[in-house]
Write an enzyme that holds these catalytic residues in place. Structure first.
Site, short mmCIF file in Angstrom:
data_model
loop_
_atom_site.label_atom_id
_atom_site.label_comp_id
_atom_site.label_asym_id
_atom_site.label_seq_id
_atom_site.Cartn_x
_atom_site.Cartn_y
_atom_site.Cartn_z
CE LYS A 186 -4.07 -1.97 0.01
NZ LYS A 186 -3.82 -3.38 -0.36
C1 LIG Z 1 -9.90 -2.51 -1.53
C2 LIG Z 1 -9.31 -3.22 -0.34
N1 LIG Z 1 -10.01 -3.30 0.78
C3 LIG Z 1 -9.52 -3.91 1.88
C4 LIG Z 1 -8.27 -4.49 1.89
C5 LIG Z 1 -7.78 -5.19 3.11
O1 LIG Z 1 -6.65 -4.58 3.60
P1 LIG Z 1 -5.73 -5.34 4.67
O2 LIG Z 1 -4.83 -6.26 3.92
O3 LIG Z 1 -4.97 -4.23 5.35
O4 LIG Z 1 -6.64 -6.05 5.60
C6 LIG Z 1 -7.50 -4.42 0.73
C7 LIG Z 1 -6.17 -5.05 0.70
O5 LIG Z 1 -5.55 -5.33 -0.27
C8 LIG Z 1 -8.02 -3.79 -0.42
O6 LIG Z 1 -7.30 -3.71 -1.54
#
Ligand SMILES: Cc1ncc(COP(=O)(O)O)c(C=O)c1O
Length: 394
Positions: A186
């Site tokens: 990210k």
């Molecule tokens: C659009 C979206 N929402 C939620 C998430 C979840 O993030 P995390 O990996 O920090 O739980 C991601 C992760 O890639 C994502 O791309």
């Protein structure tokens, strides 16, 4: 062809992060503590909200989950979200006890289409969960208007969009809750990590309790030097707290967030120039009055124009040592959801098309000029070979 493999989404880690992690290790305070506190304050400052309106957690998935519980969702309530998102968005709705309902996207922006959202509203609808896809802000004026009309909560999935703004306002502050990801690929990285921003302080207090076993708010400080305090469990929560070890990375990543944004904007512009005359669909430029977070650079590969289909294009770039991604297969294509909710991919034609035709190219601030030209050369080579093969086949 480059000699080593260009990893997709490799973060830009500098000495400051390394020193801060070492400092945490040497201090032997690894868990939630002063660095999480500082990271929260820095994040609140970056987003232009008071410190009492943010809570650091250990993923965006956790952030979405506890936000939806704090939003008061009950079993049977429906939450409308995008048919083009990562599975975590939908899973978090299911884990909160609510029922996910999909709305198709605008194929141009790849964001949820407010008109489709309104069509999906039933008496059970209680919330909308827009995803600022690839870092592009959703059409929040229209989504907020729908939410106000039907008295719905808005939980924004800002996993891709730390730096994005909409009409001068930071995304994640436009709805009731904003949820951010600091996963390794990210824009701001802590390894695993997430953040909730809430409109109301009382919602953040509840999020903090839910994120730490349901223990009273002061339990966050129970091992500090502020004097011993008994904690009380006030509801059944989860183990979602962020560690100081993670915040140690995040503090320095956040201090370079704008610098990294400029670096990714540069890559985006280099790609736009290099690909202008190639038979690829390029991402739309950011809308007026918005700031794109430049998280993903996705090109459309349509076999009719490109002479090669998407999956062969992915293989060919990987063979040339360029790491690529697919964001994402549309939600209704996954067997679990199809079976559980009866969703059919063709009912969400725009998400289906995007999921089957897009390729994400490397867009890390760590890319050098040589890395960028390796990517653009590889893309030209693959398309050039496809053209030659097509001519030979005639
Ligand atoms: C659009 C979206 N929402 C939620 C998430 C979840 O993030 P995390 O990996 O920090 O739980 C991601 C992760 O890639 C994502 O791309």
């Amino acid at each position: 062809m480059r000699n080593d493999f260009l990893v997709f989404g490799a973060p830009a880690i500098e000495q400051a992060e390394i020193d801060e992690v070492v400092d945490s290790l040497r201090s032997r305070w690894l868990g939630t503590g002063p660095k999480v506190d500082r990271f929260e304050k820095d994040f609140a400052h970056y987003k232009g909200v008071e410190g009492g309106r943010v809570a650091a957690v250990n993923s965006c998935t956790a952030a979405l989950h506890v936000s939806m519980i704090a939003a008061g969702l009950q079993p049977g309530d429906e939450v409308i979200t995008s048919a083009m998102t990562f599975c975590a968005t939908v899973n978090a709705i299911i884990h909160s006890g609510a029922t996910p309902v999909l709305a198709d996207i605008d194929p141009r922006t790849m964001n949820i289409d407010p008109e489709q959202v309104e069509k999906k509203i039933t008496p059970k609808t209680k919330a909308i969960l827009p995803v600022h896809f690839a870092g592009r802000p959703c059409d929040m004026d229209r989504l907020v208007a729908v939410a106000e009309k039907y008295k719905l909560k808005i939980v924004e999935d800002c996993a891709h969009a730390v730096e994005a703004t909409y009409k001068g306002r930071a995304v994640g502050t436009l709805g009731d809750f904003g949820c951010f990801s600091f996963y390794v690929t990210k824009n701001v990285v802590t390894g695993e990590g997430g953040m909730v921003v809430a409109r109301n302080r009382k919602d953040i207090d509840r999020v903090k309790i839910l994120a730490l076993h349901g223990m009273g708010k002061d339990a966050w400080h129970r091992y500090s030097d502020k004097g011993f305090e008994h904690y009380q469990v006030v509801e059944c929560g989860f183990k979602y707290n962020m560690m100081d070890l993670q915040a140690a990375i995040g503090i320095h990543q956040l201090s370079r967030v704008e610098q990294n944004w400029i670096a990714r904007q540069y890559v985006w512009r280099q790609y736009r120039k290099a690909f202008a005359d190639l038979p690829l669909g390029l991402p739309e430029e950011p809308e007026q009055d918005t700031r794109h977070a430049y998280h993903l650079y996705t090109v459309f590969v349509d076999a009719q124009h490109a002479g090669i289909d998407r999956d062969r294009f992915l293989d060919a770039l990987t063979r040339l040592n360029i790491g690529v991604g697919v964001h994402y297969l549309s939600i209704a294509e996954h067997p679990y959801y199809r079976k559980r909710f009866g969703w059919r991919p063709h009912d969400y034609p725009n998400a289906l098309y995007v999921g089957r035709h897009t390729v994400s190219l490397p867009l890390s601030p760590a890319l050098s000029d040589k890395d960028i030209s390796d990517v653009t050369d590889a893309v030209s080579e693959v398309l050039g070979q496809a053209r030659i093969a097509k001519v030979r086949a005639l």
